[in-house]
Structure formats: C-alpha cells, structure tokens
Motif scaffolding. Structure first.
Motif, PDB file in Angstrom:
ATOM      1  N   GLN A 120       0.844  -1.190   0.000  1.00  0.00           N
ATOM      2  CA  GLN A 120       0.000   0.000   0.000  1.00  0.00           C
ATOM      3  C   GLN A 120       0.876   1.236   0.000  1.00  0.00           C
ATOM      4  OE1 GLN A 120      -3.672   0.083   0.229  1.00  0.00           O
ATOM      5  NE2 GLN A 120      -3.145   2.135  -0.502  1.00  0.00           N
ATOM      6  N   CYS A 121       0.729   2.086  -0.983  1.00  0.00           N
ATOM      7  CA  CYS A 121       1.513   3.312  -1.035  1.00  0.00           C
ATOM      8  C   CYS A 121       1.143   4.193   0.158  1.00  0.00           C
ATOM      9  CB  CYS A 121       1.252   4.063  -2.332  1.00  0.00           C
ATOM     10  SG  CYS A 121       1.911   3.239  -3.806  1.00  0.00           S
ATOM     11  N   PRO A 122       2.149   4.810   0.808  1.00  0.00           N
ATOM     12  CA  PRO A 122       1.864   5.707   1.940  1.00  0.00           C
ATOM     13  C   PRO A 122       0.880   6.799   1.551  1.00  0.00           C
ATOM     14  CG  PRO A 122       4.202   5.238   1.823  1.00  0.00           C
ATOM     15  CD  PRO A 122       3.598   4.658   0.581  1.00  0.00           C
ATOM     16  N   ALA A 123       0.021   7.149   2.495  1.00  0.00           N
ATOM     17  CA  ALA A 123      -1.022   8.129   2.209  1.00  0.00           C
ATOM     18  C   ALA A 123      -0.448   9.506   1.939  1.00  0.00           C
ATOM     19  CB  ALA A 123      -2.009   8.193   3.369  1.00  0.00           C
ATOM     20  N   ASP A 124       0.670   9.848   2.592  1.00  0.00           N
ATOM     21  CA  ASP A 124       1.281  11.163   2.400  1.00  0.00           C
ATOM     22  C   ASP A 124       2.658  10.988   1.777  1.00  0.00           C
ATOM     23  OD1 ASP A 124       2.163  13.713   2.394  1.00  0.00           O
ATOM     24  OD2 ASP A 124       1.959  14.075   4.543  1.00  0.00           O
TER      25      ASP A 124
ATOM     26  N   CYS B  73       5.350   4.259  -6.872  1.00  0.00           N
ATOM     27  CA  CYS B  73       3.982   4.685  -6.600  1.00  0.00           C
ATOM     28  C   CYS B  73       3.606   5.811  -7.555  1.00  0.00           C
ATOM     29  CB  CYS B  73       3.850   5.142  -5.156  1.00  0.00           C
ATOM     30  SG  CYS B  73       3.878   3.767  -3.975  1.00  0.00           S
TER      31      CYS B  73
ATOM     32  N   ASN C 218       0.732   8.272  -8.475  1.00  0.00           N
ATOM     33  CA  ASN C 218      -0.518   8.845  -7.984  1.00  0.00           C
ATOM     34  C   ASN C 218      -1.179   7.961  -6.929  1.00  0.00           C
ATOM     35  OD1 ASN C 218      -0.387  11.143  -9.695  1.00  0.00           O
ATOM     36  ND2 ASN C 218      -1.179   9.915 -11.399  1.00  0.00           N
ATOM     37  N   GLY C 219      -0.351   7.413  -6.046  1.00  0.00           N
ATOM     38  CA  GLY C 219      -0.862   6.615  -4.938  1.00  0.00           C
ATOM     39  C   GLY C 219      -1.072   5.156  -5.238  1.00  0.00           C
ATOM     40  N   ASN C 220      -0.736   4.701  -6.466  1.00  0.00           N
ATOM     41  CA  ASN C 220      -0.926   3.299  -6.849  1.00  0.00           C
ATOM     42  C   ASN C 220       0.430   2.641  -7.085  1.00  0.00           C
ATOM     43  OD1 ASN C 220      -3.888   3.318  -7.051  1.00  0.00           O
ATOM     44  ND2 ASN C 220      -3.529   4.724  -8.768  1.00  0.00           N
TER      45      ASN C 220
END
Length: 216
Positions: free
Chosen positions: A155-159, A185, A187-189
């Motif tokens: 899971q890519c870090p949220a920040d 990662c 764009n968060g993916n």
C-alpha cells in the motif's frame, strides 16, 4: 393432393422463402439484421446465412481473404447488438475468448484462452495484471476491477511528502525484505519493478545497481 399436404407444402414454402436472402453484391459477406454474430456470405449472387462461433463477432470490415469471425475487441458491431446464447463449457463462459480468472479484485494475474470450449491457462509477467479490455497484460492500477495494492501486497503511503523519493506523483520504495524489487507509486498506486539477478535497488539513487552494500 390432400388438404393437409397442401398446408404442409405452403408452410415449407413460406419457411424456405424466409431463409432466402438478397445479396447486396454478387460476392461478399454482409451483416444480417441486428445480429452481431450472424452474416450473409454471397458467392456468385447466391447467399448463405452463417453464424460465428460463440464468443466471436462478425467483422464486416474483414477482407475476403480473412476469417470474418473475430474477438469482440477487434469488432465494432455498431447498433447490431443481438448475440446467440452463450454456450459455456466446464471451464469457459464462452466457446472462444480471453477471460480473467479469479473472483476477487486482488486476483488479477491469471487468465484463460478458450478455444472450442477448452481452457488454456496463462499468467502475466510478474507485477502485471490481465486487462480484459485489451487482452494484454498491463499495470494493475490501469486495469478496471483490479485492486493493485491487494494484488501486489503493498500500500503506497497516504502522504508521499513524508516518505519516499522523487516527485510527489512518483515515489520509489524498496520492497520489504527484497533487495531486487521495488515499488514505484504513481498517484498513490503501486507498480512492481525487478532489478534482475545480480542487481539491487539503491534507495538513495532510486535506481538498480550491482553494489550489494546499497541494499539494506
């Protein structure tokens, strides 16, 4: 001739007439009504109705030297939406086609190639997912209904401003416990990359190197 025989003859004549098609041209293949998998094949002005195998579509743009029944992604049926009922086998939802295996969004790697109802199992290369829209293996984050994080186990870090290297939209992370693989990662993916045998991911340089001291 008896009255019953005359009636039967009339019924046969009506059915026969209903199955005769007028050829738009002397030779060629043409759509039939609103059907996407039936077509009229004309040879010297004589037309014969034919139907593509289950799972294939009639491509009216195919040349006379090409088999006109092709995969759905290669055929634009336009308003012709009618199809024959599916003829599934024990392994395949249709007699012909490519189909993703698995029932969970995280099961994106394997797919079936069905030929005459017989299934052949294939796997995408590491880190890629089967895309039913293109019949190609693609990045999991661009495949609809594929959970990229669940599939890759990361899971890519949220920040992204806090962790990782590179621009905010593109961050690099070494795969935990694996010096040869890393995640990019986007764009968060996550997207999984492999440096290959004898090479290691350098978190500082954000690239692959053959220096083992860079791997932690």
């Amino acid at each position: 001739m008896s009255k019953i025989s005359l009636v039967n003859l009339c019924i046969y004549f009506i059915v026969f007439i209903s199955q005769v098609f007028t050829c738009p041209e002397k030779n060629g293949r043409f759509p039939i009504g609103n059907s996407c998998d039936k077509y009229l094949e004309c040879v010297d002005g004589v037309g014969e109705e034919k139907q593509c195998p289950d799972g294939l579509r009639f491509n009216e743009k195919a040349s006379l030297f090409t088999y006109p029944c092709q995969y759905p992604i290669d055929v634009d049926c336009g308003a012709r939406s009618l199809l024959q009922p599916a003829k599934p086998s024990d392994d395949c939802p249709h007699q012909f086609g490519y189909f993703r295996m698995g029932t969970k969004p995280s099961e994106c790697n394997q797919f079936l190639n069905c030929v005459d109802g017989r299934a052949y199992v294939f796997e995408c290369p590491e880190g890629l997912a089967f895309n039913p829209e293109t019949y190609h293996c693609d990045w999991p984050d661009v495949v609809e209904d594929c959970d990229a994080a669940g599939y890759l186990g990361f899971q890519c870090p949220a920040d992204p401003k806090v962790e990782g290297l590179g621009f905010q939209e593109y961050r690099f992370y070494q795969k935990p416990g694996d010096c040869q693989r890393y995640f990019l990662c986007v764009n968060g993916n996550p997207r999984l990359y492999n440096c290959g045998d004898g090479n290691y991911f350098d978190s500082n340089l954000r690239t692959c190197t053959n220096e083992t001291t860079t791997c932690v």
